[in-house]
Design a protein around this motif. Structure first.
Motif, PDB file in Angstrom:
ATOM      1  N   LEU A 306       0.729  -1.112  -0.063  1.00  0.00           N
ATOM      2  CA  LEU A 306      -0.015   0.038   0.098  1.00  0.00           C
ATOM      3  C   LEU A 306       0.807   1.352   0.035  1.00  0.00           C
ATOM      4  O   LEU A 306       0.256   2.429  -0.154  1.00  0.00           O
ATOM      5  N   HIS A 307       2.301   1.090   0.183  1.00  0.00           N
ATOM      6  CA  HIS A 307       2.892   2.136  -0.130  1.00  0.00           C
ATOM      7  C   HIS A 307       2.648   3.021  -1.538  1.00  0.00           C
ATOM      8  O   HIS A 307       2.201   2.366  -2.413  1.00  0.00           O
ATOM      9  N   ARG A 308       2.893   4.342  -1.292  1.00  0.00           N
ATOM     10  CA  ARG A 308       2.409   5.101  -2.494  1.00  0.00           C
ATOM     11  C   ARG A 308       0.685   5.159  -2.550  1.00  0.00           C
ATOM     12  O   ARG A 308       0.163   6.215  -3.467  1.00  0.00           O
ATOM     13  N   LYS A 309      -0.014   4.514  -1.976  1.00  0.00           N
ATOM     14  CA  LYS A 309      -1.506   4.539  -2.080  1.00  0.00           C
ATOM     15  C   LYS A 309      -1.968   5.225  -0.965  1.00  0.00           C
ATOM     16  O   LYS A 309      -3.116   5.318  -0.713  1.00  0.00           O
ATOM     17  N   ILE A 310      -1.176   5.628   0.147  1.00  0.00           N
ATOM     18  CA  ILE A 310      -1.723   6.081   1.207  1.00  0.00           C
ATOM     19  C   ILE A 310      -0.737   7.379   1.681  1.00  0.00           C
ATOM     20  O   ILE A 310       0.587   7.096   1.685  1.00  0.00           O
ATOM     21  N   THR A 311      -1.227   8.730   2.030  1.00  0.00           N
ATOM     22  CA  THR A 311      -0.422   9.627   2.599  1.00  0.00           C
ATOM     23  C   THR A 311      -1.113  10.064   3.818  1.00  0.00           C
ATOM     24  O   THR A 311      -2.284  10.299   3.952  1.00  0.00           O
ATOM     25  N   MET A 336      10.264  12.708  14.337  1.00  0.00           N
ATOM     26  CA  MET A 336       9.670  11.427  14.049  1.00  0.00           C
ATOM     27  C   MET A 336       9.292  11.545  12.478  1.00  0.00           C
ATOM     28  O   MET A 336       9.302  10.580  11.888  1.00  0.00           O
ATOM     29  N   VAL A 337       8.888  12.568  11.913  1.00  0.00           N
ATOM     30  CA  VAL A 337       8.455  12.786  10.822  1.00  0.00           C
ATOM     31  C   VAL A 337       9.653  12.609   9.764  1.00  0.00           C
ATOM     32  O   VAL A 337       9.576  11.923   8.628  1.00  0.00           O
ATOM     33  N   GLY A 338      10.769  13.146  10.082  1.00  0.00           N
ATOM     34  CA  GLY A 338      12.088  13.098   9.503  1.00  0.00           C
ATOM     35  C   GLY A 338      12.518  11.476   9.356  1.00  0.00           C
ATOM     36  O   GLY A 338      12.845  10.973   8.232  1.00  0.00           O
ATOM     37  N   GLU A 339      12.295  10.808  10.642  1.00  0.00           N
ATOM     38  CA  GLU A 339      12.766   9.388  10.654  1.00  0.00           C
ATOM     39  C   GLU A 339      11.919   8.730   9.767  1.00  0.00           C
ATOM     40  O   GLU A 339      12.230   7.715   9.022  1.00  0.00           O
ATOM     41  N   ILE A 340      10.452   8.798   9.787  1.00  0.00           N
ATOM     42  CA  ILE A 340       9.497   7.950   9.183  1.00  0.00           C
ATOM     43  C   ILE A 340       9.715   8.092   7.499  1.00  0.00           C
ATOM     44  O   ILE A 340       9.866   7.348   6.636  1.00  0.00           O
ATOM     45  N   ASN A 341       9.723   9.375   7.407  1.00  0.00           N
ATOM     46  CA  ASN A 341       9.995   9.768   5.993  1.00  0.00           C
ATOM     47  C   ASN A 341      11.357   9.466   5.362  1.00  0.00           C
ATOM     48  O   ASN A 341      11.416   8.990   4.307  1.00  0.00           O
ATOM     49  N   GLY A 342      12.441   9.435   6.252  1.00  0.00           N
ATOM     50  CA  GLY A 342      13.766   9.003   5.696  1.00  0.00           C
ATOM     51  C   GLY A 342      13.624   7.596   5.446  1.00  0.00           C
ATOM     52  O   GLY A 342      14.137   7.068   4.392  1.00  0.00           O
ATOM     53  N   ARG A 343      12.946   6.557   6.150  1.00  0.00           N
ATOM     54  CA  ARG A 343      12.848   5.374   5.978  1.00  0.00           C
ATOM     55  C   ARG A 343      11.933   5.039   4.886  1.00  0.00           C
ATOM     56  O   ARG A 343      12.360   4.174   4.187  1.00  0.00           O
ATOM     57  N   PHE A 344      10.921   5.257   4.525  1.00  0.00           N
ATOM     58  CA  PHE A 344       9.911   4.866   3.574  1.00  0.00           C
ATOM     59  C   PHE A 344       9.567   5.950   2.239  1.00  0.00           C
ATOM     60  O   PHE A 344       9.245   5.347   1.520  1.00  0.00           O
ATOM     61  N   THR A 345      10.040   7.114   2.431  1.00  0.00           N
ATOM     62  CA  THR A 345       9.946   7.940   0.925  1.00  0.00           C
ATOM     63  C   THR A 345      10.697   7.225  -0.065  1.00  0.00           C
ATOM     64  O   THR A 345      11.666   6.616  -0.114  1.00  0.00           O
ATOM     65  N   ARG A 346       9.856   7.183  -1.342  1.00  0.00           N
ATOM     66  CA  ARG A 346      10.417   6.647  -2.713  1.00  0.00           C
ATOM     67  C   ARG A 346      10.116   7.837  -3.506  1.00  0.00           C
ATOM     68  O   ARG A 346       9.290   8.688  -3.370  1.00  0.00           O
ATOM     69  N   SER A 347      10.748   7.715  -4.879  1.00  0.00           N
ATOM     70  CA  SER A 347      10.510   8.826  -5.975  1.00  0.00           C
ATOM     71  C   SER A 347       9.158   8.929  -5.956  1.00  0.00           C
ATOM     72  O   SER A 347       8.518   8.102  -6.297  1.00  0.00           O
TER      73      SER A 347
END
Ligand code: ADQ
Length: 481
Positions: A306-311, A336-347
């Motif tokens: 579901l990544h990319r399908k939910i924000t 926490m925002v930095g940590e979670i985004n750092g871990r999961f963000t994709r192009s």
């Protein structure tokens, strides 16, 4: 004197506008938070008076600003001035380092500094003086919230005979927690100087009554239903619960406006893929934002498909920035925002969009209208108006509300919302998944129930039921000016 000369006098810690420096001068900006959202439509254009602190320490001449704000609001505003030391002891101290955390069951955040109590009483006495200078004998005096628990006892010392009402916007804690308060008996006796005391929910009233029975020797309580009568010291006090609400029609009509449609369109442009999960809160440790982030992180861990399908869009409105624990919370949220985004963000996809500012009404409603899921998970809340605003603004009737079972709104909204324990990361993560896959038919059915209940029990229903119990009057008995 006829009923028509009777005015509503509201007192709360803050005026509905706060004063901010603007170069060498000052400007008034609208106040934020639930109390202002709820009470502003009640007093608007009714020619009453709102008494409160303008939000800056010291005495500055703001009479011109207040006069023009009063003219456009349709009611008078009278300032209560606080010096820097008053702000430290009464506002930051007893109100926000003792009563706020304790009443939200978070006793480890409390600082029971002995010097706070006298300052609290002194400022309550100052509010009482300004109220007595501005209230006529027929006026209805309605005091609000935890900063002013002792105002009626000070008004009575000044000889005020009129009946005085009080409404507590935050929860009242259970006996075990309240018992920690060094000034527990004094607080209860002060509250008993009011003639009517209103709480948000049955839970809060039940807690209050249990504390009265434990700490007030001569108390007796009679009656049943929404309003009970307590007797103590030869006086009768009515004690009820009145779940506060919003101006439903204003929110739902505004949600249909062009401005909001445009705002919603821009939000979609920004986040084109998938569903939006929305959190909207004042910056406050009671709102459970770090737990919510952990739950969203768990959801992302468990559902890589579901990544990319939910924000998650998390809006935080700045609040109480001069209190260190709030500054620490802001840092924690950003980390926490930095940590979670750092871990999961994709192009092309960032999982958490974080907004730290006050939004205009159309912008806020744009988010409410666009979000497929609202994630409202306070650790405890008197009511939580955001949950009600989301439903009123969800004109497509396809949104899902995930709501903390510890919000005062939960009993009214439990039939349509998914209720969760905000401390359970697993449960909240599962609720996000359930909301994500819920079919349209069920979403519609739930949202219609929610809208029906908020529309029926709106802010005018709330104020009328309070006025009816207090003085056997309705809001329309205070005619528009
Ligand atoms: P609050 O703790 O302030 O209120 P809440 O009831 O949710 O909590 O009200 C917040 C208000 O602020 C809402 O009206 C919302 O629209 C507004 N708001 C939030 N974020 C915003 C943003 N970014 N920009 C602009 N506005 C924003 C206290 C108690 C609650 C109780 C209310 C009313 O803590 O439990 O529901 O009073 O009694």
């Amino acid at each position: 004197m006829s009923n028509n000369s009777r005015k509503l006098i509201i007192a709360s810690n803050r005026l509905p506008f706060v004063l901010e420096r603007d170069g060498d001068s000052w400007k008034l900006i609208p106040g934020s938070g639930g109390l202002v959202t709820a009470m502003a439509p009640v007093l608007r254009d009714r020619g009453g008076t709102w008494i409160g602190w303008p939000g800056i320490a010291g005495k500055v001449d703001i009479s011109d600003h207040l006069a023009s704000a009063s003219t456009s609001a349709g009611f008078d505003m009278k300032p209560v001035y606080l010096e820097e030391e008053d702000v430290k002891q009464y506002y930051i101290g007893l109100s926000n380092e003792v009563l706020w955390p304790l009443f939200h069951d978070l006793q480890s955040y409390c600082n029971f500094n002995p010097s706070y109590w006298q300052a609290y009483i002194d400022i309550n006495a100052r509010f009482a003086r300004v109220i007595s200078e501005n209230a006529g004998p027929e006026d209805f005096i309605w005091v609000h919230d935890y900063h002013l628990l002792a105002t009626a006892s000070e008004l009575k010392k000044l000889g005020m005979q009129t009946s005085i009402a009080f409404f507590l916007h935050i929860p009242f804690p259970p006996l075990d927690i309240f018992a920690k308060l060094p000034w527990r008996t004094e607080i209860l006796h002060s509250m008993l100087a009011y003639d009517i005391v209103g709480f948000q929910t049955l839970r809060d009233r039940r807690n209050f009554l249990q504390c009265l029975r434990t700490f007030v020797d001569d108390i007796s309580i009679e009656g049943k239903g929404q309003v009970l009568t307590a007797r103590s010291g030869g006086r009768s006090i009515r004690i009820g619960y009145f779940p506060i609400s919003i101006d439903y029609d204003e929110f739902s009509h505004m949600a249909e406006s062009r401005e909001v449609a445009d705002a919603a369109w821009y939000i979609h442009e920004d986040i084109p893929k998938g569903k939006i999960v929305l959190g909207v809160d004042r910056l406050d440790y009671t709102k459970g934002i770090p737990y919510r982030f952990r739950a969203f992180e768990k959801f992302l861990e468990e559902h890589p498909d579901l990544h990319r399908k939910i924000t998650l869009v998390q809006v935080v409105v700045p609040s109480r920035r001069n209190i260190p624990v709030y500054e620490d919370l802001k840092i924690e949220i950003e980390r926490m925002v930095g940590e979670i985004n750092g871990r999961f963000t994709r192009s092309g996809w960032v999982p958490i969009h974080y907004i730290f500012r006050s939004l205009s009404r159309p912008e806020l409603l744009g988010y409410y209208r666009t979000a497929e899921i609202a994630l409202i998970t306070p650790l405890k809340d008197g009511m939580n108006l955001v949950a009600k605003e989301y439903c009123a603004s969800n004109i497509e009737q396809s949104g899902v509300l995930i709501l903390s079972e510890f919000a005062g709104a939960a009993p009214q909204m439990k039939k349509g919302a998914i209720l969760v324990n905000p401390y359970s990361i697993e449960e909240v993560s599962k609720a996000i998944f359930d909301a994500w896959r819920m079919d349209l038919r069920e979403r519609r059915m739930r949202m219609k129930k929610l809208q029906g209940s908020v529309a029926k029990n709106d802010i005018y229903w709330w104020v009328n039921s309070f006025l009816n119990v207090s003085i056997d009057r309705k809001l329309d008995d205070f005619p528009p000016v």
